[in-house]
Design a protein around this motif. Structure first.
Motif, PDB file in Angstrom:
ATOM      1  N   PHE A 118       0.836  -1.199   0.000  1.00 43.80           N
ATOM      2  CA  PHE A 118       0.000   0.000   0.000  1.00 43.80           C
ATOM      3  C   PHE A 118       0.877   1.257   0.000  1.00 43.80           C
ATOM      4  O   PHE A 118       0.562   2.244  -0.664  1.00 43.80           O
ATOM      5  CB  PHE A 118      -0.941  -0.003   1.207  1.00 43.80           C
ATOM      6  CG  PHE A 118      -2.191  -0.797   0.966  1.00 43.80           C
ATOM      7  CD1 PHE A 118      -2.159  -2.194   0.927  1.00 43.80           C
ATOM      8  CD2 PHE A 118      -3.395  -0.169   0.752  1.00 43.80           C
ATOM      9  CE1 PHE A 118      -3.317  -2.935   0.683  1.00 43.80           C
ATOM     10  CE2 PHE A 118      -4.555  -0.901   0.509  1.00 43.80           C
ATOM     11  CZ  PHE A 118      -4.516  -2.277   0.472  1.00 43.80           C
ATOM     12  N   TYR A 150     -14.859 -10.338  -0.673  1.00 44.27           N
ATOM     13  CA  TYR A 150     -14.906 -10.513  -2.111  1.00 44.27           C
ATOM     14  C   TYR A 150     -13.950 -11.612  -2.528  1.00 44.27           C
ATOM     15  O   TYR A 150     -14.348 -12.626  -3.035  1.00 44.27           O
ATOM     16  CB  TYR A 150     -14.495  -9.207  -2.821  1.00 44.27           C
ATOM     17  CG  TYR A 150     -15.440  -8.080  -2.575  1.00 44.27           C
ATOM     18  CD1 TYR A 150     -16.633  -7.999  -3.282  1.00 44.27           C
ATOM     19  CD2 TYR A 150     -15.141  -7.092  -1.643  1.00 44.27           C
ATOM     20  CE1 TYR A 150     -17.502  -6.953  -3.056  1.00 44.27           C
ATOM     21  CE2 TYR A 150     -16.015  -6.053  -1.423  1.00 44.27           C
ATOM     22  CZ  TYR A 150     -17.193  -5.981  -2.131  1.00 44.27           C
ATOM     23  OH  TYR A 150     -18.039  -4.962  -1.905  1.00 44.27           O
ATOM     24  N   VAL A 207     -18.631   0.407  -2.605  1.00 44.94           N
ATOM     25  CA  VAL A 207     -19.758  -0.495  -2.832  1.00 44.94           C
ATOM     26  C   VAL A 207     -20.262  -1.039  -1.499  1.00 44.94           C
ATOM     27  O   VAL A 207     -21.444  -0.973  -1.192  1.00 44.94           O
ATOM     28  CB  VAL A 207     -19.353  -1.659  -3.769  1.00 44.94           C
ATOM     29  CG1 VAL A 207     -20.459  -2.700  -3.838  1.00 44.94           C
ATOM     30  CG2 VAL A 207     -19.037  -1.121  -5.160  1.00 44.94           C
ATOM     31  N   SER A 208     -19.340  -1.562  -0.696  1.00 41.46           N
ATOM     32  CA  SER A 208     -19.737  -2.065   0.616  1.00 41.46           C
ATOM     33  C   SER A 208     -18.696  -1.707   1.660  1.00 41.46           C
ATOM     34  O   SER A 208     -17.606  -2.264   1.687  1.00 41.46           O
ATOM     35  CB  SER A 208     -19.898  -3.591   0.570  1.00 41.46           C
ATOM     36  OG  SER A 208     -19.891  -4.097   1.890  1.00 41.46           O
ATOM     37  N   GLN A 263     -17.075  -4.309   3.876  1.00 42.70           N
ATOM     38  CA  GLN A 263     -16.181  -5.278   3.256  1.00 42.70           C
ATOM     39  C   GLN A 263     -15.110  -4.614   2.406  1.00 42.70           C
ATOM     40  O   GLN A 263     -14.462  -5.268   1.587  1.00 42.70           O
ATOM     41  CB  GLN A 263     -17.008  -6.260   2.420  1.00 42.70           C
ATOM     42  CG  GLN A 263     -17.964  -7.055   3.289  1.00 42.70           C
ATOM     43  CD  GLN A 263     -18.950  -7.855   2.472  1.00 42.70           C
ATOM     44  OE1 GLN A 263     -19.251  -7.495   1.336  1.00 42.70           O
ATOM     45  NE2 GLN A 263     -19.446  -8.932   3.039  1.00 42.70           N
ATOM     46  N   CYS A 264     -14.913  -3.332   2.612  1.00 41.31           N
ATOM     47  CA  CYS A 264     -13.951  -2.584   1.798  1.00 41.31           C
ATOM     48  C   CYS A 264     -12.528  -2.844   2.274  1.00 41.31           C
ATOM     49  O   CYS A 264     -12.173  -2.546   3.419  1.00 41.31           O
ATOM     50  CB  CYS A 264     -14.256  -1.091   1.861  1.00 41.31           C
ATOM     51  SG  CYS A 264     -13.071  -0.092   0.962  1.00 41.31           S
ATOM     52  N   GLU A 265     -11.713  -3.388   1.367  1.00 35.10           N
ATOM     53  CA  GLU A 265     -10.325  -3.713   1.721  1.00 35.10           C
ATOM     54  C   GLU A 265      -9.507  -2.446   1.973  1.00 35.10           C
ATOM     55  O   GLU A 265      -8.614  -2.429   2.810  1.00 35.10           O
ATOM     56  CB  GLU A 265      -9.650  -4.517   0.607  1.00 35.10           C
ATOM     57  CG  GLU A 265     -10.292  -5.857   0.327  1.00 35.10           C
ATOM     58  CD  GLU A 265     -11.364  -5.737  -0.738  1.00 35.10           C
ATOM     59  OE1 GLU A 265     -11.701  -4.594  -1.121  1.00 35.10           O
ATOM     60  OE2 GLU A 265     -11.877  -6.781  -1.174  1.00 35.10           O
ATOM     61  N   ILE A 266      -9.805  -1.418   1.216  1.00 38.14           N
ATOM     62  CA  ILE A 266      -9.070  -0.160   1.377  1.00 38.14           C
ATOM     63  C   ILE A 266      -9.322   0.392   2.773  1.00 38.14           C
ATOM     64  O   ILE A 266      -8.406   0.768   3.488  1.00 38.14           O
ATOM     65  CB  ILE A 266      -9.519   0.865   0.310  1.00 38.14           C
ATOM     66  CG1 ILE A 266      -9.361   0.260  -1.083  1.00 38.14           C
ATOM     67  CG2 ILE A 266      -8.711   2.149   0.431  1.00 38.14           C
ATOM     68  CD1 ILE A 266      -9.882   1.147  -2.184  1.00 38.14           C
ATOM     69  N   ARG A 300     -10.270  -1.246   5.368  1.00 40.24           N
ATOM     70  CA  ARG A 300      -9.694  -2.124   6.387  1.00 40.24           C
ATOM     71  C   ARG A 300      -8.197  -1.852   6.566  1.00 40.24           C
ATOM     72  O   ARG A 300      -7.711  -1.676   7.684  1.00 40.24           O
ATOM     73  CB  ARG A 300      -9.931  -3.593   6.011  1.00 40.24           C
ATOM     74  CG  ARG A 300      -9.526  -4.574   7.073  1.00 40.24           C
ATOM     75  CD  ARG A 300     -10.437  -5.807   7.116  1.00 40.24           C
ATOM     76  NE  ARG A 300     -10.904  -6.160   5.781  1.00 40.24           N
ATOM     77  CZ  ARG A 300     -10.207  -6.898   4.906  1.00 40.24           C
ATOM     78  NH1 ARG A 300      -9.003  -7.344   5.227  1.00 40.24           N
ATOM     79  NH2 ARG A 300     -10.695  -7.181   3.722  1.00 40.24           N
TER      80      ARG A 300
END
Lengths: 152, 152
Positions: free
Chosen positions: A75, A140, B104-105, B108-111, B113
């Motif tokens: 990142f 996902y 979107v969600s 559940q957003c990896e960014i 997190r």
DNA sequence: CTAAATGCCTACTTATTGAATAGGATAAAG
DNA sequence: CTTTATCCTATTCAATAAGTAGGCATTTAG
């Protein structure tokens, strides 16, 4: 706050990395899926390609694929491409060190010391966590992983 | 990178906090000592006073003193005064939460997190370390501390 | 061979922010 | 009542963020 540009870059990268191996993802598809201005996203993808992170194919059935494995792209690396140095003070950046104009003694600067700690803590996350890490355990995940989970 | 404004604020605060109890420090003195544009610094000190961190005395023998004890003023608090929310994403700020347009969600957003981890790490430093902490063990320290050290 | 789909590249615009600069009003001390 | 400080508001100038715009270049399906 990081810029929209950087955030869009992560969104795009995660999408490309999550796609089945060798399958190209188009800029239009990403733009549509995440509501990102298409032409703006194109510039961003171009930057990621120039940085050697993505590869691209032109023409029909073109799009973007990972050039390097997702778990080698941190990142921090991506962030630096779009935001420049992450250091909170110019005197803390190794890549682009600059003395602070208002600094009397760098070695004994309390501001530098405290922000150094904060920077270290932040870097410990950003420079170790990768796009690949983020997708592992992701709700996902990659398409095949999602099916795996449903099946198991 | 934090703004010059924020850096000047820390410089000023550390100076006022290091001064002998009850002794006011003038903006002119701080500006001269650290090569900070005087009029610009005045605005900054004004902000710190409005924030309830500094107190001021006008006229001859005027200047600034701490309103609250230095070890109750965290780096994070000061930073937020001048930089706004420290969160790397709008969706991570508690004070001024905002949804990301391209999300979107959120759950559940990896960014979200990954940047959440980075933010936590950074806050663990910035919101716990205080101006007082920074001066303890400082090579400068308060004037009387410096003499103490030379004597011992 | 041609048309459609895709990426590639450069220039431009518009609004916001950073970093001051400027000029005076107000208050306290001596 | 003059000096020395803080207080307050407005203005300027440059850089950056966040797009918009328009077209060129390349690949492939038909």
């Amino acid at each position: 706050m990081i810029s929209n540009k950087a955030r869009y870059a992560f969104r795009a990268l995660l999408t490309v990395a999550a796609a089945p191996e060798g399958e190209a993802v188009t800029s239009a598809e990403i733009a549509r899926r995440y509501n990102i201005p298409h032409k703006f996203l194109e510039q961003i993808l171009l930057d990621l390609r120039k940085a050697g992170i993505l590869d691209s194919r032109r023409g029909k059935s073109g799009g973007y694929v990972m050039l390097r494995p997702a778990d080698t792209v941190s990142f921090g690396e991506v962030l630096r491409i779009f935001e420049g140095p992450l250091a909170p003070l110019p005197c803390l950046s190794r890549q682009s060190y600059r003395r602070c104009e208002d600094c009397v003694s760098e070695a004994q600067c309390e501001i530098r010391r405290e922000f150094g700690r904060a920077y270290d803590a932040s870097r410990a996350v950003l420079d170790t966590r990768t796009i690949g890490d983020a997708l592992t355990n992701s709700a996902y995940g990659t398409p095949w992983r999602r099916e795996e989970r449903q099946a198991g």
